[in-house]
Design a protein around this motif. Structure first.
Motif, PDB file in Angstrom:
ATOM      1  N   ARG A 145       0.845  -1.191   0.000  1.00 32.80           N
ATOM      2  CA  ARG A 145       0.000   0.000   0.000  1.00 32.80           C
ATOM      3  C   ARG A 145       0.878   1.239   0.000  1.00 32.80           C
ATOM      4  O   ARG A 145       2.046   1.190   0.420  1.00 32.80           O
ATOM      5  N   GLN A 146       0.286   2.322  -0.451  1.00 28.31           N
ATOM      6  CA  GLN A 146       1.053   3.564  -0.546  1.00 28.31           C
ATOM      7  C   GLN A 146       0.131   4.757  -0.352  1.00 28.31           C
ATOM      8  O   GLN A 146      -0.972   4.802  -0.910  1.00 28.31           O
TER       9      GLN A 146
ATOM     10  N   GLU B 267       6.766   5.978   1.116  1.00 25.71           N
ATOM     11  CA  GLU B 267       7.249   4.788   0.418  1.00 25.71           C
ATOM     12  C   GLU B 267       6.133   3.742   0.331  1.00 25.71           C
ATOM     13  O   GLU B 267       5.237   3.712   1.182  1.00 25.71           O
ATOM     14  N   ARG B 268       6.247   2.899  -0.676  1.00 22.51           N
ATOM     15  CA  ARG B 268       5.311   1.785  -0.783  1.00 22.51           C
ATOM     16  C   ARG B 268       5.613   0.800   0.351  1.00 22.51           C
ATOM     17  O   ARG B 268       6.770   0.440   0.579  1.00 22.51           O
ATOM     18  N   GLU B 269       4.568   0.361   1.044  1.00 20.57           N
ATOM     19  CA  GLU B 269       4.709  -0.420   2.276  1.00 20.57           C
ATOM     20  C   GLU B 269       4.180  -1.831   2.092  1.00 20.57           C
ATOM     21  O   GLU B 269       3.065  -2.025   1.563  1.00 20.57           O
TER      22      GLU B 269
END
Length: 125
Positions: free
Chosen positions: A38-39, A44-46
């Motif tokens: 998720r983002q 940052e994309r997590e």
């Protein structure tokens, strides 16, 4: 090539549930693992969760453990992210991704080879 399409996002009240789906097509026989990330804007994309293509192994981030579960329907080329007890901080664009090798770094976005277009999930307080 592997093509991924997510669906199932939307708006839900905090405490509610949603189930995201990710349909894979193309060279699906080459997939080792599917991940969910998720983002939010500016972040940052997590990593959220992952499931092996066999469906036998699953992984979850600490922030969602006990609330979110990744799974795969072995009769279809589809993986799911069941999200329960949603919190406002879960609000993000959610992406599914396909990993073609057996790297142990399942939580790193750059390990994944193909990505879906993303679907918005909003949990309102």
């Amino acid at each position: 090539q592997v093509h991924l399409v997510e669906s199932g996002g939307g708006l839900v009240q905090a405490g509610g549930s949603l189930r995201l789906s990710c349909s894979a097509s193309g060279r699906t026989f080459s997939i080792y693992r599917m991940g969910w990330f998720r983002q939010v804007p500016g972040m940052e994309r997590e990593f959220v969760a992952a499931v092996s293509w066999s469906g036998l192994q699953t992984y979850s981030a600490e922030s969602v453990k006990g609330r979110f579960t990744a799974s795969r329907d072995n009769t279809k080329n589809t993986v799911y992210l069941q999200m329960n007890s949603l919190k406002p901080e879960d609000t993000a664009v959610y992406y599914c991704a396909a990993d073609l090798d057996s790297s142990p770094y399942y939580y790193q976005p750059n390990e994944y080879d193909y990505w879906g277009q993303g679907t918005q999930v909003t949990a309102s307080s």
